[in-house]
Design a protein around this motif. Sequence first.
Motif, short mmCIF file in Angstrom:
data_model
loop_
_atom_site.label_atom_id
_atom_site.label_comp_id
_atom_site.label_asym_id
_atom_site.label_seq_id
_atom_site.Cartn_x
_atom_site.Cartn_y
_atom_site.Cartn_z
N TYR A 11 14.84 15.25 -39.54
CA TYR A 11 14.17 16.18 -38.64
C TYR A 11 15.11 16.58 -37.52
O TYR A 11 15.97 15.82 -37.10
CB TYR A 11 12.90 15.54 -38.05
N HIS A 15 12.12 20.94 -34.49
CA HIS A 15 10.97 20.89 -35.42
C HIS A 15 11.24 21.53 -36.78
O HIS A 15 10.32 22.05 -37.41
CB HIS A 15 9.68 21.43 -34.77
N THR A 30 8.26 21.95 -39.52
CA THR A 30 7.36 20.81 -39.66
C THR A 30 5.89 21.23 -39.50
O THR A 30 5.58 22.31 -39.00
CB THR A 30 7.68 19.74 -38.61
N ALA A 33 5.21 21.97 -36.01
CA ALA A 33 5.69 23.30 -35.59
C ALA A 33 4.71 24.39 -35.97
O ALA A 33 4.38 25.26 -35.16
CB ALA A 33 7.06 23.58 -36.17
N TYR A 122 10.96 11.02 -35.09
CA TYR A 122 10.30 12.32 -34.98
C TYR A 122 8.83 12.14 -34.60
O TYR A 122 8.29 12.88 -33.78
CB TYR A 122 10.45 13.13 -36.27
N ILE A 126 6.87 13.91 -31.27
CA ILE A 126 5.72 14.81 -31.25
C ILE A 126 4.47 14.16 -30.66
O ILE A 126 3.47 14.84 -30.45
CB ILE A 126 5.42 15.41 -32.65
#
Length: 128
Positions: A11, A15, A30, A33, A122, A126
Amino acid sequence: MSFRVPEENYYSKNHEWAYVDENTVTVGITDYAQDSLGEIVFVELPEEGSKVSQSEPFGVVESVKTSSDLFAPVSGTVIEVNQSIVDDPGTLNDDPMNDGWMIRIEMDTEKELANLIRAPEYKKLIQD
């Protein structure tokens, strides 16, 4: 909300996801995203044969809310473009991790993968 973050992918902090199969890297945005962008209405992707450079823009995705550059996770040559998402950008909202892949890159060097993050990192990114 729970986002899909497949363990096998790399990643970027922008994103994008990157699935590596030997020297071929499949790239997309992703799940996080596409959710942040909202309804995606337009995608601009490079031509096959184009050169891309890690962390440099390779295309654009536009939603009803905003427009965002897409950044290459690795440097190399674009060997395949997913024309179906150009024709139907909504696929990115429906299935960004599979049918919504964007481009496939023949990677110049595996060393650049070290600049990307793996799924556990990742997921932390997020959650903030």
